[in-house]
Motif scaffolding. Structure first.
Motif, PDB file in Angstrom:
ATOM      1  N   SER A  11       0.868  -1.173   0.000  1.00 61.57           N
ATOM      2  CA  SER A  11       0.000   0.000   0.000  1.00 61.57           C
ATOM      3  C   SER A  11       0.910   1.230   0.000  1.00 61.57           C
ATOM      4  O   SER A  11       1.727   1.407   0.914  1.00 61.57           O
ATOM      5  N   THR A  12       0.802   2.053  -1.045  1.00 67.52           N
ATOM      6  CA  THR A  12       1.717   3.185  -1.227  1.00 67.52           C
ATOM      7  C   THR A  12       0.918   4.468  -1.414  1.00 67.52           C
ATOM      8  O   THR A  12      -0.317   4.459  -1.417  1.00 67.52           O
ATOM      9  N   ASP A  13       1.622   5.585  -1.615  1.00 65.12           N
ATOM     10  CA  ASP A  13       0.912   6.840  -1.862  1.00 65.12           C
ATOM     11  C   ASP A  13       0.349   6.908  -3.267  1.00 65.12           C
ATOM     12  O   ASP A  13      -0.379   7.840  -3.603  1.00 65.12           O
ATOM     13  N   TYR A  14       0.679   5.902  -4.121  1.00 70.37           N
ATOM     14  CA  TYR A  14       0.129   5.894  -5.478  1.00 70.37           C
ATOM     15  C   TYR A  14      -0.758   4.670  -5.758  1.00 70.37           C
ATOM     16  O   TYR A  14      -1.316   4.549  -6.846  1.00 70.37           O
ATOM     17  N   PHE A  15      -0.896   3.758  -4.783  1.00 67.35           N
ATOM     18  CA  PHE A  15      -1.763   2.596  -4.975  1.00 67.35           C
ATOM     19  C   PHE A  15      -2.221   2.050  -3.629  1.00 67.35           C
ATOM     20  O   PHE A  15      -1.406   1.844  -2.730  1.00 67.35           O
ATOM     21  N   ARG A  16      -3.523   1.814  -3.534  1.00 68.21           N
ATOM     22  CA  ARG A  16      -4.101   1.160  -2.367  1.00 68.21           C
ATOM     23  C   ARG A  16      -4.783  -0.120  -2.845  1.00 68.21           C
ATOM     24  O   ARG A  16      -5.810  -0.055  -3.531  1.00 68.21           O
ATOM     25  N   PRO A  17      -4.223  -1.282  -2.539  1.00 64.75           N
ATOM     26  CA  PRO A  17      -4.814  -2.526  -3.042  1.00 64.75           C
ATOM     27  C   PRO A  17      -6.210  -2.748  -2.473  1.00 64.75           C
ATOM     28  O   PRO A  17      -6.462  -2.481  -1.290  1.00 64.75           O
ATOM     29  N   GLY A  18      -7.102  -3.261  -3.335  1.00 65.76           N
ATOM     30  CA  GLY A  18      -8.454  -3.560  -2.905  1.00 65.76           C
ATOM     31  C   GLY A  18      -8.680  -5.029  -2.629  1.00 65.76           C
ATOM     32  O   GLY A  18      -9.778  -5.423  -2.245  1.00 65.76           O
ATOM     33  N   ARG A  19      -7.648  -5.851  -2.817  1.00 64.55           N
ATOM     34  CA  ARG A  19      -7.779  -7.296  -2.583  1.00 64.55           C
ATOM     35  C   ARG A  19      -6.402  -7.880  -2.334  1.00 64.55           C
ATOM     36  O   ARG A  19      -5.367  -7.237  -2.574  1.00 64.55           O
ATOM     37  N   ASP A  20      -6.377  -9.140  -1.895  1.00 62.92           N
ATOM     38  CA  ASP A  20      -5.131  -9.865  -1.703  1.00 62.92           C
ATOM     39  C   ASP A  20      -4.620 -10.430  -3.026  1.00 62.92           C
ATOM     40  O   ASP A  20      -5.349 -10.491  -4.032  1.00 62.92           O
ATOM     41  N   PHE A  21      -3.409 -10.883  -3.026  1.00 64.23           N
ATOM     42  CA  PHE A  21      -2.822 -11.616  -4.152  1.00 64.23           C
ATOM     43  C   PHE A  21      -3.691 -12.818  -4.504  1.00 64.23           C
ATOM     44  O   PHE A  21      -4.183 -13.530  -3.615  1.00 64.23           O
ATOM     45  N   ASN A  22      -3.882 -13.054  -5.817  1.00 67.59           N
ATOM     46  CA  ASN A  22      -4.596 -14.251  -6.250  1.00 67.59           C
ATOM     47  C   ASN A  22      -4.145 -14.669  -7.649  1.00 67.59           C
ATOM     48  O   ASN A  22      -3.157 -14.127  -8.192  1.00 67.59           O
ATOM     49  N   ALA A  23      -4.878 -15.593  -8.241  1.00 72.35           N
ATOM     50  CA  ALA A  23      -4.487 -16.169  -9.524  1.00 72.35           C
ATOM     51  C   ALA A  23      -4.431 -15.129 -10.639  1.00 72.35           C
ATOM     52  O   ALA A  23      -3.644 -15.261 -11.587  1.00 72.35           O
ATOM     53  N   TYR A  40       9.913  -5.371   1.054  1.00 74.02           N
ATOM     54  CA  TYR A  40      10.073  -3.922   1.083  1.00 74.02           C
ATOM     55  C   TYR A  40       9.251  -3.272  -0.020  1.00 74.02           C
ATOM     56  O   TYR A  40       9.205  -3.764  -1.143  1.00 74.02           O
ATOM     57  N   ALA A  41       8.629  -2.151   0.300  1.00 78.35           N
ATOM     58  CA  ALA A  41       7.870  -1.363  -0.666  1.00 78.35           C
ATOM     59  C   ALA A  41       8.744  -0.217  -1.173  1.00 78.35           C
ATOM     60  O   ALA A  41       9.524   0.376  -0.417  1.00 78.35           O
ATOM     61  N   PHE A  42       8.587   0.084  -2.434  1.00 78.96           N
ATOM     62  CA  PHE A  42       9.357   1.154  -3.079  1.00 78.96           C
ATOM     63  C   PHE A  42       8.886   2.522  -2.599  1.00 78.96           C
ATOM     64  O   PHE A  42       7.689   2.770  -2.446  1.00 78.96           O
TER      65      PHE A  42
END
Length: 534
Positions: A100-112, A210-212
């Motif tokens: 989760s960054t200042d340019y993206f907020r994930p709406g779900r977990d990792f999946n296929a 680590y997040a960029f």
């Protein structure tokens, strides 16, 4: 209130983002040797880029246990392989969070969907991201994945099937390599809607430890711990890559406490490092090769007699003595004797200027010729000093009538121009990624890899290519060893590359560093590292 965009622009304009002078125990500073070509490991080849992306920002379906060549589950919890060795079914790990960054907020977990997105981007020309960045996926294509894969199928949110066109012994190990890192399909869709798809390789999002945060070219790359990482939060919260091309400057930073880990120390500095109580030197024999690539598509290097002459003209032992200073040994093959299938039953080329002159005369170059020799612009374990080696090669080649101009470029430009085949002769090297000879033979020397950019000699020989292709198709280790031994014999007769050296690989650590494990693939893992207080 903070102003992240303003701060980034100010940093870029005034170069104020240098590594902290003496970081505390919550910041690990890593002195790297250059800029990564990209922040997406799908689009890179260099070890520099692997460390900056694959072990920091991203994860893969499977991984190597640090310090070994043993495969372990990662984003895939388990997998099955069909009896015909062509169908792989993976059960994916649940609850894995993207950054989760200042340019993206994930709406779900990792999946296929993320697995399909990441593979299909490299594989399918009709994928909306395939041509982003130019459509070159040198490793994916150089490993032949584009021809190997028949289908990538979603069986459910947490099940994926990959079907191959033929059995491929190194396939699973290939999935652990940096180019098979998993990107976020959701982030990709967001960028497409915004009309900014190029940002996926500039402001990356992964599931790694680590997040960029930001990248200032020729200065720093900054990361922050991914607290929700599925293996647990990294021990050190902030990670900084301090881009420092000069080995002596890296050592100065280490001695001042400005860096905690430094790559590729100069062999001349090893005694000094060993005497310094503030520093720890760790090393091991590298799974690597330093070599001189001869562009077999360009005259006169399309003539095997000329290539053999070059091999005889180079005093490789002198380079070992003057440049490696006891940390390397002369090479006769493209991979070291520690890797299975190695054989010494190959053609070798002792230093012999008289023989080199005779071969040149036989090839129609009695008076020699002019050529350009590209010297490595960064310090790598397989070549600690490209410029010095270039000067020694230049003097050796002059003795047999080959008049050489030395040229070089910054690291990214150097790699790009070589990929395009612009060179005559070029210093290069390779560090193995998966413990399989195929990783050297197919990636560096197959016909497929000529157009994909990883075959720097642009060598395509059908007998050799058939042998290594057969070696990939069987899981019988003894049969593979025989095939690879025969392939090495063919290669040594054709001399598209002149093997120079296999080297030891070193890292310099601050005495404050604990939890570091050296890796056989010359990659560094950071999430388990801790810093003792001053």
């Amino acid at each position: 209130m903070t102003y992240p965009r303003f701060a980034f622009l100010l940093c870029a304009a005034l170069a104020l983002c240098a590594a902290p002078a003496r970081a505390g125990s919550d910041t690990l500073v890593y002195c790297s040797e250059g800029n990564p070509e990209s922040l997406n490991p799908q689009r890179t080849l260099s070890g520099t880029a692997r460390n900056a992306t694959a072990t920091t920002i991203y994860d893969r379906l499977v991984d190597f246990q640090p310090g070994t060549t043993t495969l372990v589950p990662a984003l895939a919890e388990s997998w099955t392989v069909s009896a015909d060795q062509k169908t792989y079914e993976f059960t994916l790990r649940r609850g894995v969070k993207f950054h989760s960054t200042d340019y993206f907020r994930p709406g779900r977990d990792f999946n296929a969907d993320d697995v399909l997105f990441s593979i299909n981007r490299q594989w399918r020309r009709d994928h909306p991201y395939h041509m982003i960045g130019g459509g070159d996926y040198q490793y994916f294509q150089g490993m032949g994945m584009d021809k190997l894969i028949a289908a990538v199928e979603k069986l459910g949110d947490y099940r994926v099937r990959i079907v191959l066109n033929r059995p491929e012994a190194p396939f699973l190990a290939g999935l652990a390599m940096p180019f098979m890192s998993i990107l976020s399909a959701e982030y990709g869709a967001q960028l497409l809607r915004a009309g900014t798809p190029d940002a996926i390789d500039i402001r990356p999002v992964g599931t790694g430890p680590y997040a960029f945060k930001r990248f200032l070219r020729d200065s720093t790359i900054r990361y922050v711990a991914h607290d929700a990482h599925w293996r647990g939060a990294p021990a050190v919260r902030h990670l900084v890559f301090a881009v420092t091309p000069d080995a002596s400057v890296r050592l100065q930073k280490m001695r001042k406490g400005e860096c905690h880990i430094a790559v590729s120390p100069s062999p001349a500095d090893l005694p000094l490092i060993r005497r310094d109580p503030r520093l720890v030197l760790v090393g091991q024999d590298g799974m690597n090769i330093g070599y001189l690539a001869l562009n077999t598509e360009k005259p006169p290097f399309d003539n095997v007699l000329v290539r053999r002459a070059v091999a005889h003209a180079l005093n490789r032992q002198a380079y070992i003595d003057a440049i490696y200073l006891g940390t390397g040994r002369t090479a006769i093959n493209p991979y070291p004797e520690t890797l299975w299938s190695y054989t010494d039953k190959v053609s070798t080329y002792a230093y012999d200027p008289a023989r080199a002159k005779a071969l040149l005369a036989q090839a129609g170059y009695k008076d020699g010729f002019h050529a350009r020799l590209w010297t490595l612009p960064v310090n790598r374990p397989y070549n600690p000093n490209g410029r010095k080696m270039g000067e020694m090669m230049q003097a050796d080649l002059a003795k047999v009538g080959i008049r050489v101009e030395l040229v070089s470029y910054d690291w990214g430009t150097y790699l790009d121009k070589i990929k395009r085949g612009e060179h005559d002769m070029a210093q290069l090297g390779w560090s193995g990624d998966n413990g399989d000879p195929d990783n050297f033979l197919y990636t560096l020397l197959s016909c497929d890899s000529v157009t994909r950019g990883s075959n720097n000699s642009r060598y395509c020989q059908q007998e050799f290519n058939t042998l290594i292709s057969k070696g990939r198709a069987t899981t019988d280790m003894q049969a593979r060893s025989v095939l690879y031994g025969r392939a090495l014999a063919v290669l040594s007769r054709d001399v598209p590359i002149v093997p120079i050296a296999h080297s030891q690989v070193f890292r310099v650590l601050s005495a404050r560093v604990t939890g570091y494990t050296m890796n056989p693939f010359d990659m560094d893992y950071f999430s388990t590292i801790r810093l003792k207080d001053h």
